[in-house]
Design an enzyme around this catalytic site. Structure first.
Site, PDB file in Angstrom:
ATOM      1  CE  LYS A   9      -4.473  -1.768   1.124  1.00 29.11           C
ATOM      2  NZ  LYS A   9      -5.516  -2.037   2.093  1.00 29.11           N
ATOM      3  NE  ARG A  40      -7.651  -8.237   0.343  1.00 30.24           N
ATOM      4  CZ  ARG A  40      -7.245  -7.422  -0.618  1.00 30.24           C
ATOM      5  NH1 ARG A  40      -6.241  -6.611  -0.442  1.00 30.24           N
ATOM      6  NH2 ARG A  40      -7.862  -7.416  -1.793  1.00 30.24           N
TER       7      ARG A  40
END
Ligand code: HH2
Length: 340
Positions: free
Chosen positions: A283, A318
């Site tokens: 991210k 994840r």
């Protein structure tokens, strides 16, 4: 809105082999704790012995979590990301072809992914919404193909109950709603009836606007209260807590400082009494911290966050890089003294 003086209790998760007598096991997992941090909106945080936390809080922090989609939650689990989209921030366009998607799913399973999370609509900042039919067309056939050759659980990353329904028909065994029922009011009753577990994630705003000017009174406690309210909504709809996974939603309506505040005190979310999922892989905040503008260059930072999650007792990670994260977890397990 809870009383501003409400106290929250964060377990100070430890992994040291010297576990003191009387230490508590965190959520039936691999961490232990003897102290909790007492946090409120009105007072400075204080470290107190766990025994001084209210009994119901301690019971929630220590209770082993129920298995999820057939997976024991007493050890960390990897959720491999499979975006069947043209525009996801990291793997967009790579797996639009169903054969390429299936090959990627099999590669992630072989590399140790416990769950494959299939998404058909990007929720990256600024992403454009797509219709139900298109999302079903992208995801259901891929889920069916994955399930045809393996028993490994598949989750459907969608905000839409109709997409979730089609995914379930295709063999999905878990739901992942990044809007936590905010987008589609039929998601809660559908999830309750489906009998499937669901991940409820915090987001502020929608993907189109969420990074414009995210703001919180206290990001950690606001996200906690949001998730507590969504669990209550789920329970009211007939969905028991032991089928719910919570996720603070890294990068969804959050600045760098917001993401860091959530990650530093991640173990607080165990007080909700559900398995915790962390989705930080590749991210943007990792790129901001390390001057890595390209998502594909953020593996080392992603591993650092995954290991941080492990140290906070997070049950589900994840990730895009399944093999690399599995290796990091295997080494971390061995260092903790657990059989790999
Ligand atoms: N992050 C993304 C998508 N789904 N689900 C959960 N539970 N937690 C997350 O942090 C999360 C999520 C965004 O990442 P990605 O799927 O890689 O990209 P995109 O939304 O662009 O498809």
């Amino acid at each position: 809105m809870p009383d501003p003086a409400t106290a929250y209790f964060r377990p100070v998760a430890q992994g040291d082999p010297h576990r003191p007598a009387g230490a508590h096991t965190l959520a039936g997992g691999w961490c232990w704790f003897t102290h909790v941090e007492r946090i409120s909106r009105t007072e400075a945080p204080a470290l107190i012995p766990a025994a001084e936390a209210p009994q119901p809080v301690l019971a929630r922090l220590t209770a082993p979590r129920a298995p999820l989609a057939g997976l024991d939650m007493a050890r960390p689990r990897l959720m491999g990301i499979l975006n069947v989209t043209p525009d996801s921030f990291s793997d967009g366009g790579l797996f639009m072809d169903p054969e390429a998607a299936l090959a990627q799913a099999r590669a992630m399973q072989a590399a140790g992914a416990d769950i494959i999370d299939v998404g058909g609509e990007s929720t990256r900042p600024g992403a454009v919404e797509i219709g139900v039919e298109e999302e079903v067309g992208r995801t259901a056939p891929v889920i069916a193909a994955i399930r045809a050759g393996s028993d490994g659980p598949v989750s459907i990353d969608t905000r839409k109950s109709m997409v979730a329904r089609a995914a379930m028909g295709a063999g999905a065994s878990m739901l992942n709603d990044v809007s936590a029922f905010s987008y589609d009011s039929r998601m809660a009753p559908f999830a309750a009836d489906s009998g499937l577990p669901i991940c409820l994630m915090h987001a502020q705003g929608t993907p189109q606007t969420m990074q414009d000017a995210p703001s919180y009174d206290d990001v950690l406690l606001d996200v906690y209260d949001f998730l507590a309210a969504r669990i209550a909504q789920a329970e009211a709809a007939g969905l028991p807590r032991d089928r719910i996974v919570v996720d603070p939603g890294i990068g969804f309506g959050k600045t760098l400082e917001h993401n860091l505040a959530l990650l530093r005190r991640l173990s607080l979310f165990h007080a909700l009494g559900c398995p915790v999922l962390l989705g930080a892989s590749r991210k943007r905040f990792i790129g901001t911290l390390s001057d890595a503008p390209e998502a594909r260059d953020r593996l080392p930072g992603s591993l650092a966050v995954a290991l941080h999650g492990l140290a906070h007792g997070v049950q589900i990670l994840r990730v895009h890089d399944t093999a690399e994260t599995r290796q990091a977890l295997q080494v971390a397990d061995a260092l903790r003294g657990e059989a790999p």
